[in-house]
Design a protein around this motif. Structure first.
Motif, PDB file in Angstrom:
ATOM      1  N   THR A 273       0.814  -1.214   0.000  1.00 57.76           N
ATOM      2  CA  THR A 273       0.000   0.000   0.000  1.00 57.76           C
ATOM      3  C   THR A 273       0.848   1.265   0.000  1.00 57.76           C
ATOM      4  OG1 THR A 273      -1.787  -1.163   1.122  1.00 57.76           O
ATOM      5  CG2 THR A 273      -1.833   1.237   1.218  1.00 57.76           C
ATOM      6  N   GLN A 274       1.830   1.340   0.873  1.00 58.13           N
ATOM      7  CA  GLN A 274       2.649   2.549   0.963  1.00 58.13           C
ATOM      8  C   GLN A 274       3.428   2.786  -0.322  1.00 58.13           C
ATOM      9  OE1 GLN A 274       2.353   4.835   3.321  1.00 58.13           O
ATOM     10  NE2 GLN A 274       3.757   6.125   2.168  1.00 58.13           N
ATOM     11  N   THR A 275       3.938   1.727  -0.910  1.00 63.46           N
ATOM     12  CA  THR A 275       4.665   1.840  -2.181  1.00 63.46           C
ATOM     13  C   THR A 275       3.736   2.353  -3.273  1.00 63.46           C
ATOM     14  OG1 THR A 275       6.124   0.035  -1.533  1.00 63.46           O
ATOM     15  CG2 THR A 275       6.019   0.549  -3.882  1.00 63.46           C
ATOM     16  N   ALA A 276       2.523   1.831  -3.322  1.00 65.64           N
ATOM     17  CA  ALA A 276       1.542   2.274  -4.321  1.00 65.64           C
ATOM     18  C   ALA A 276       1.205   3.746  -4.128  1.00 65.64           C
ATOM     19  CB  ALA A 276       0.283   1.423  -4.228  1.00 65.64           C
ATOM     20  N   ILE A 277       0.997   4.156  -2.888  1.00 63.97           N
ATOM     21  CA  ILE A 277       0.669   5.557  -2.603  1.00 63.97           C
ATOM     22  C   ILE A 277       1.803   6.470  -3.048  1.00 63.97           C
ATOM     23  CG2 ILE A 277       0.313   7.228  -0.725  1.00 63.97           C
ATOM     24  CD1 ILE A 277      -1.259   4.958   0.724  1.00 63.97           C
ATOM     25  N   GLU A 278       3.024   6.105  -2.701  1.00 62.12           N
ATOM     26  CA  GLU A 278       4.173   6.933  -3.087  1.00 62.12           C
ATOM     27  C   GLU A 278       4.312   7.022  -4.604  1.00 62.12           C
ATOM     28  OE1 GLU A 278       7.436   5.169  -0.964  1.00 62.12           O
ATOM     29  OE2 GLU A 278       6.650   5.808   0.982  1.00 62.12           O
ATOM     30  N   ALA A 279       4.134   5.899  -5.283  1.00 57.94           N
ATOM     31  CA  ALA A 279       4.240   5.887  -6.739  1.00 57.94           C
ATOM     32  C   ALA A 279       3.128   6.722  -7.372  1.00 57.94           C
ATOM     33  CB  ALA A 279       4.195   4.453  -7.255  1.00 57.94           C
ATOM     34  N   LEU A 280       1.914   6.588  -6.861  1.00 57.05           N
ATOM     35  CA  LEU A 280       0.798   7.354  -7.410  1.00 57.05           C
ATOM     36  C   LEU A 280       0.959   8.849  -7.168  1.00 57.05           C
ATOM     37  CD1 LEU A 280      -2.084   4.909  -6.471  1.00 57.05           C
ATOM     38  CD2 LEU A 280      -1.287   5.452  -8.782  1.00 57.05           C
ATOM     39  N   GLU A 281       1.554   9.217  -6.051  1.00 55.98           N
ATOM     40  CA  GLU A 281       1.839  10.638  -5.791  1.00 55.98           C
ATOM     41  C   GLU A 281       2.836  11.185  -6.806  1.00 55.98           C
ATOM     42  OE1 GLU A 281       3.005  10.530  -1.677  1.00 55.98           O
ATOM     43  OE2 GLU A 281       0.965  10.944  -0.989  1.00 55.98           O
ATOM     44  N   ILE A 282       3.839  10.398  -7.140  1.00 57.94           N
ATOM     45  CA  ILE A 282       4.820  10.804  -8.143  1.00 57.94           C
ATOM     46  C   ILE A 282       4.134  10.992  -9.496  1.00 57.94           C
ATOM     47  CG2 ILE A 282       6.838  10.037  -9.474  1.00 57.94           C
ATOM     48  CD1 ILE A 282       7.746   8.614  -6.811  1.00 57.94           C
ATOM     49  N   VAL A 283       3.302  10.027  -9.865  1.00 57.37           N
ATOM     50  CA  VAL A 283       2.581  10.099 -11.139  1.00 57.37           C
ATOM     51  C   VAL A 283       1.656  11.315 -11.158  1.00 57.37           C
ATOM     52  CG1 VAL A 283       0.869   8.933 -12.593  1.00 57.37           C
ATOM     53  CG2 VAL A 283       2.737   7.626 -11.550  1.00 57.37           C
ATOM     54  N   LEU A 284       0.931  11.537 -10.077  1.00 56.64           N
ATOM     55  CA  LEU A 284       0.013  12.664  -9.987  1.00 56.64           C
ATOM     56  C   LEU A 284       0.758  13.991 -10.143  1.00 56.64           C
ATOM     57  CD1 LEU A 284      -2.826  13.761  -9.489  1.00 56.64           C
ATOM     58  CD2 LEU A 284      -2.356  13.606  -7.037  1.00 56.64           C
ATOM     59  N   ASN A 285       1.870  14.126  -9.438  1.00 55.87           N
ATOM     60  CA  ASN A 285       2.665  15.355  -9.547  1.00 55.87           C
ATOM     61  C   ASN A 285       3.182  15.558 -10.963  1.00 55.87           C
ATOM     62  OD1 ASN A 285       2.328  16.155  -6.877  1.00 55.87           O
ATOM     63  ND2 ASN A 285       4.083  14.968  -6.183  1.00 55.87           N
ATOM     64  N   ASP A 286       3.615  14.492 -11.604  1.00 56.31           N
ATOM     65  CA  ASP A 286       4.112  14.580 -12.974  1.00 56.31           C
ATOM     66  C   ASP A 286       3.022  15.063 -13.928  1.00 56.31           C
ATOM     67  OD1 ASP A 286       6.248  13.996 -14.999  1.00 56.31           O
ATOM     68  OD2 ASP A 286       4.709  12.601 -15.711  1.00 56.31           O
ATOM     69  N   PHE A 287       1.837  14.484 -13.813  1.00 54.76           N
ATOM     70  CA  PHE A 287       0.742  14.885 -14.693  1.00 54.76           C
ATOM     71  C   PHE A 287       0.278  16.310 -14.414  1.00 54.76           C
ATOM     72  CE2 PHE A 287       0.678  10.552 -16.024  1.00 54.76           C
ATOM     73  CZ  PHE A 287       0.121  10.587 -17.298  1.00 54.76           C
ATOM     74  N   LYS A 288       0.318  16.737 -13.152  1.00 53.10           N
ATOM     75  CA  LYS A 288      -0.038  18.122 -12.833  1.00 53.10           C
ATOM     76  C   LYS A 288       0.962  19.092 -13.452  1.00 53.10           C
ATOM     77  CE  LYS A 288      -2.686  17.485  -8.604  1.00 53.10           C
ATOM     78  NZ  LYS A 288      -2.753  17.749  -7.151  1.00 53.10           N
ATOM     79  N   LYS A 289       2.251  18.737 -13.413  1.00 53.42           N
ATOM     80  CA  LYS A 289       3.275  19.583 -14.034  1.00 53.42           C
ATOM     81  C   LYS A 289       3.070  19.663 -15.542  1.00 53.42           C
ATOM     82  CE  LYS A 289       6.842  18.768 -10.585  1.00 53.42           C
ATOM     83  NZ  LYS A 289       8.098  18.075 -10.284  1.00 53.42           N
TER      84      LYS A 289
END
Length: 68
Positions: A35-51
């Motif tokens: 779960t924690q790994t998924a959350i961290e990865a999804l946060e990275i993806v989310l930030n990338d798409f927002k940029k």
């Protein structure tokens, strides 16, 4: 709303964002991602798409001509 009164909607009729979310959850669960790994990865993806979205908006404003 009771369990029996809920409307069932086909996934193919759901918005694209819901379809993608379901696919991502399935991918993460099938690969037994913690779960924690998924959350961290999804946060990275989310930030990338927002940029990327911000870059597109900035590019539009740079090329736009404003007349006041």
């Amino acid at each position: 709303m009771t369990k029996n009164n809920r409307q069932q909607i086909k996934l193919s009729d759901a918005p694209k964002s819901i379809q993608l979310a379901v696919d991502l959850i399935q991918l993460l669960e099938e690969n037994k991602i913690e779960t924690q790994t998924a959350i961290e990865a999804l946060e990275i993806v989310l930030n990338d798409f927002k940029k990327k979205r911000l870059s597109k908006i900035t590019a539009i404003f740079k090329t736009a001509t404003f007349r006041w």
